[in-house]
Design an enzyme around this catalytic site. Structure first.
Site, PDB file in Angstrom:
ATOM      1  N   LYS A 279       0.867  -1.180   0.000  1.00 40.74           N
ATOM      2  CA  LYS A 279       0.000   0.000   0.000  1.00 40.74           C
ATOM      3  C   LYS A 279       0.904   1.230   0.000  1.00 40.74           C
ATOM      4  O   LYS A 279       1.771   1.366   0.867  1.00 40.74           O
ATOM      5  CB  LYS A 279      -0.882  -0.019   1.242  1.00 40.74           C
ATOM      6  CG  LYS A 279      -2.053   0.965   1.207  1.00 40.74           C
ATOM      7  CD  LYS A 279      -3.126   0.509   0.214  1.00 40.74           C
ATOM      8  CE  LYS A 279      -4.399   1.335   0.340  1.00 40.74           C
ATOM      9  NZ  LYS A 279      -5.123   1.039   1.589  1.00 40.74           N
ATOM     10  N   HIS A 280       0.724   2.097  -0.966  1.00 39.79           N
ATOM     11  CA  HIS A 280       1.539   3.307  -1.088  1.00 39.79           C
ATOM     12  C   HIS A 280       3.033   2.990  -1.069  1.00 39.79           C
ATOM     13  O   HIS A 280       3.818   3.627  -0.366  1.00 39.79           O
ATOM     14  CB  HIS A 280       1.181   4.303   0.006  1.00 39.79           C
ATOM     15  CG  HIS A 280      -0.249   4.762  -0.050  1.00 39.79           C
ATOM     16  ND1 HIS A 280      -0.798   5.347  -1.175  1.00 39.79           N
ATOM     17  CD2 HIS A 280      -1.253   4.690   0.862  1.00 39.79           C
ATOM     18  CE1 HIS A 280      -2.069   5.631  -0.943  1.00 39.79           C
ATOM     19  NE2 HIS A 280      -2.372   5.238   0.275  1.00 39.79           N
ATOM     20  N   ASN A 422      12.787   5.555   7.896  1.00 37.91           N
ATOM     21  CA  ASN A 422      13.402   4.515   8.725  1.00 37.91           C
ATOM     22  C   ASN A 422      12.484   3.299   8.786  1.00 37.91           C
ATOM     23  O   ASN A 422      11.287   3.454   8.981  1.00 37.91           O
ATOM     24  CB  ASN A 422      13.657   5.033  10.133  1.00 37.91           C
ATOM     25  CG  ASN A 422      14.810   6.029  10.199  1.00 37.91           C
ATOM     26  OD1 ASN A 422      15.857   5.781   9.642  1.00 37.91           O
ATOM     27  ND2 ASN A 422      14.609   7.140  10.900  1.00 37.91           N
ATOM     28  N   HIS A 528      14.635   5.606   0.289  1.00 34.35           N
ATOM     29  CA  HIS A 528      13.967   6.892   0.432  1.00 34.35           C
ATOM     30  C   HIS A 528      12.934   7.112  -0.671  1.00 34.35           C
ATOM     31  O   HIS A 528      12.966   6.447  -1.675  1.00 34.35           O
ATOM     32  CB  HIS A 528      15.008   8.022   0.404  1.00 34.35           C
ATOM     33  CG  HIS A 528      15.861   8.042   1.637  1.00 34.35           C
ATOM     34  ND1 HIS A 528      17.148   7.541   1.650  1.00 34.35           N
ATOM     35  CD2 HIS A 528      15.599   8.466   2.884  1.00 34.35           C
ATOM     36  CE1 HIS A 528      17.647   7.685   2.870  1.00 34.35           C
ATOM     37  NE2 HIS A 528      16.728   8.241   3.635  1.00 34.35           N
TER      38      HIS A 528
END
Length: 528
Positions: A279-280, A422, A528
Site C-alpha cells: 500500500k503506497h 526509517n 527513500h
C-alpha cells in the site's frame, strides 16, 4: 513553410521489415517512386515492386560491408533541399539530385543486439551511422519532407495521404519529425549507456536517458498532475512487461505500487510460496507459507486495514483458492508469474480488479541503474541488490539466535530492504507481524509497528500481539539503544541490524541486558 506537400518519391531503408511490403505497395499504387538499399530493395523486388537502388542515384556502389551507402550528397541533398528556395532548387538541377519527399528508416537493432548478450565487436557493428544521419536531415527539413522511424506509423501515413489526396500536412510532418529526433536520441542514449558499461565508466561525463511511451495515464499521483508511462526496453519481468488480463488501465500509483510489490516478492524466489501486499509503495504484509493461500492469509493478517485496496504480488502462479480469498476484500491489482484458468474465472466477476501475469520473476541480483530527478539534475545509482546470507551474519550478543529466530531474522531483513526508511520490521514464523515505515525517528517506526500489531491482535481475537516472540529487522543501525528497547518492549527476542554506530557497544549491552540475541549484517538498506 508550405502546408500540404505531395509525396512523389520515397527512400526506404529498414532493418525491421514488418509491414514493409504492404506499406510500399500502397505507396506505389499512389504513383510514388521507390528508392531503396540492400536487403530492403531485395524484399521489395521479391514482392514484385519496381524499386531503384540508391547506388543508381549516387553513382557509387554500397561498400565496406554496407557501412557506406547513403552517406552521399545526392541522398542528403534530396532530403535537405528547401523546395521554396531558388538557390537550392538550382543546385538540385545542376547536380541532378532528385527530391526525396518521404524517408522510411528504422535503425540497426542495436538495443536487441545488446539485450541478447552479444560481444563488443558485434555491438559496435550494430551501431547505425547512415540511418541516423538521414533521419536527422529529413526531420530538420520537415517543412517539406516526411520521416518515418516506427512501423506503427505506416498506417498513419497512408491515412494522411488518403485525407489529402497524396499529400501530407505540416502538422503531421512536425509530429513525425519529433518522433524521429526522439528515436535518434534514444538510440544514441542506448549506445552511450552501453559503451559506458563496456568500458567500465561508472560515472561518465554525460549520461543520456530514453524511453518508449507505453501508456498515457489518466493523471499522476494526484488528479491535477499530467503523467505517462515509458518503458526502457529491458524486458525485466514486472509491471512494464506483464500481460493484463482484465480490469481498467493501471494508474500512476498502481504502476508504482505494483512494481514495489513484485520486486519485493521476487526476494523469495520460487521454492516456497510467498505473498507481498503493498500500500503506497510500502509492504503492509509479507509472508511465506505451505501454499499461496496460507502465505496470502498470513500476509493479510499483518495489517488487514491497510491491505484494503492494496496490491498483491505472488511468487508462484495464482491458483483458484488464493484467488477466492483475494476477492473477499477490495484489491486493486494482483501480479503473479502466471494464473490458472480457474483463478482467472474467479477474478472475472471482479471487473475492476486488474490481473497481471509476467511469465517469471525479476532477477534480484541483476545489475540495474536507477534514476531520480531532483531540481536541476538527476541522481543515478545502482539498484540495491545487496544480499546477506547466514554466513554473512555476525553474532554480537551473549545469546545467539535459535534456528527459528535466525530464519525469521533473514526473512525480516529481506522485507526491510523494501520498506521506506526509517524501517522496522517484526517477523514471526515466516510472516511480517508489524511494519513501521517512513518515520523520521527509528524509535517511532518501532512504536508504530508494535501498535499496529496490537490493534490487529484485538481485531482478530488473539490473546497477545504477534510481536511477542518475534524477530525484528532495522534497515540501518540503531544510533541509540532506545529503538532497540522499544522493540524489546513489543516482545521481540532477536534483532538483525547493520551495525556501524559509534554507540554499537551501548546497543549491544542493552540487548544483552534485555536477553535479546542480535546479529549484524554490515550492510544498510536505506530506501527513500
Amino acid at each position: 513553410m508550405t502546408n500540404l506537400v505531395p509525396i512523389r518519391r520515397a527512400l526506404l531503408s529498414v532493418s525491421d521489415k514488418t509491414g514493409l511490403v504492404e506499406f510500399a505497395t500502397a505507396l506505389a499504387e499512389r504513383g510514388v517512386v521507390l528508392l531503396s538499399t540492400g536487403g530492403t530493395a531485395k524484399a521489395l523486388r521479391e514482392a514484385g515492386l519496381a524499386v531503384s537502388d540508391v547506388a543508381e542515384v549516387t553513382g557509387f556502389p554500397e561498400m565496406m560491408d554496407g557501412r557506406v551507402k547513403t552517406l552521399h550528397p545526392k541522398v542528403h541533398g534530396g532530403l535537405l533541399a528547401l523546395r521554396d528556395n531558388a538557390d537550392h532548387k538550382s543546385a538540385l538541377a545542376t547536380h541532378n539530385i532528385p527530391e526525396i519527399d518521404l524517408l522510411v528508416v528504422n535503425l540497426y537493432p542495436f538495443e536487441a543486439t545488446v539485450a541478447k548478450g552479444a560481444d563488443y565487436d558485434d555491438c559496435i557493428e550494430n551501431i547505425d551511422i547512415g540511418g541516423p544521419a538521414m533521419i536527422r536531415a529529413a526531420a530538420k527539413n520537415h517543412g517539406f519532407v516526411n520521416v518515418v522511424v516506427d512501423v506503427e506509423d505506416y498506417g498513419a501515413v497512408l491515412d494522411e495521404l488518403a485525407a489529402h489526396d497524396g499529400a501530407t500536412s505540416l502538422a503531421f510532418r512536425q509530429t513525425l519529425a519529433q518522433r524521429a529526433y526522439a528515436r535518434t536520441a534514444a538510440y544514441d542514449a542506448a549506445v552511450s549507456t552501453w559503451m559506458a558499461g563496456a568500458t567500465e565508466q561508472p560515472a561518465p561525463r554525460r549520461r543520456a536517458f530514453a524511453g518508449t511511451l507505453a501508456q498515457t495515464l489518466r493523471y499522476g499521483e494526484n488528479p491535477h498532475q499530467v503523467a505517462s508511462f515509458y518503458t526502457d526496453g529491458s524486458n525485466r519481468p514486472g509491471v512494464a512487461t506483464a500481460k493484463q488480463w482484465q480490469g481498467k488501465e493501471l494508474s500512476y500509483n498502481n504502476i508504482n505500487d505494483t512494481d514495489a510489490a513484485f520486486e519485493l516478492v521476487a526476494e523469495f524466489g520460487t521454492d516456497a510460496p510467498a505473498c507481498a501486499i503493498i500500500k503506497h509503495a510500502n509492504p503492509c504484509g509479507v509472508a511465506e507459507g505451505d501454499s499461496l493461500l496460507s502465505a496470502y492469509k498470513s500476509a493479510f493478517d499483518c495489517d488487514r486495514t491497510s491491505a484494503f485496496g492494496g496490491i498483491v504480488a505472488l511468487n508462484q502462479p495464482l491458483d483458484v483458492d488464493t484467488a477466492k480469498a483475494i476477492t473477499e476484500i477490495l484489491t486493486e491489482v494482483v501480479i503473479a508469474p502466471g494464473a490458472s484458468d480457474a483463478a482467472r474465472e474467479v477474478f472475472a466477476a471482479k471487473k475492476n480488479l486488474r490481473l497481471l501475469t509476467t511469465d517469471g520473476l525479476p532477477d534480484i541480483h541483476a545489475p540495474i541503474t536507477t534514476y531520480r530527478q531532483v531540481a536541476g539534475g538527476m541522481l543515478v545509482q545502482n539498484k540495491d541488490t545487496g544480499y546477506v546470507g547466514l554466513d554473512d551474519l555476525k553474532v554480537v550478543t551473549n545469546r545467539a539466535p535459535t534456528e527459528a529466530e535466525m530464519a525469521d531474522l533473514l526473512f525480516a531483513w529481506k522485507v526491510a530492504k523494501h520498506v521506506k526508511s526509517n524501517a522496522i520490521v517484526y517477523a514471526k514464523n515466516g510472516a511480517t507481524v508489524g511494519v513501521g515505515a517512513g518515520q523520521m525517528s527509528r524509535v517511532d517506526s518501532a512504536l508504530i509497528a508494535a501498535k499496529k500489531a496490537e490493534r490487529m491482535a484485538e481485531a482478530i481475537g488473539l490473546p497477545e500481539p504477534l510481536t511477542k516472540g518475534s524477530s525484528v529487522a532495522s534497515d540501518a543501525f540503531f544510533p541509540f539503544a532506545d529503538g532497540l528497547l522499544e522493540a524489546a518492549a513489543a516482545g521481540a527476542t532477536s534483532v538483525i541490524q547493520p551495525g556501524g554506530s559509534m554507540r554499537d557497544q551501548e546497543v549491544i549491552d542493552a540487548a544483552n541486558e534485555a536477553g535479546l540475541a542480535m546479529v549484524l549484517t554490515g550492510m544498510r538498506h536505506f530506501r527513500h
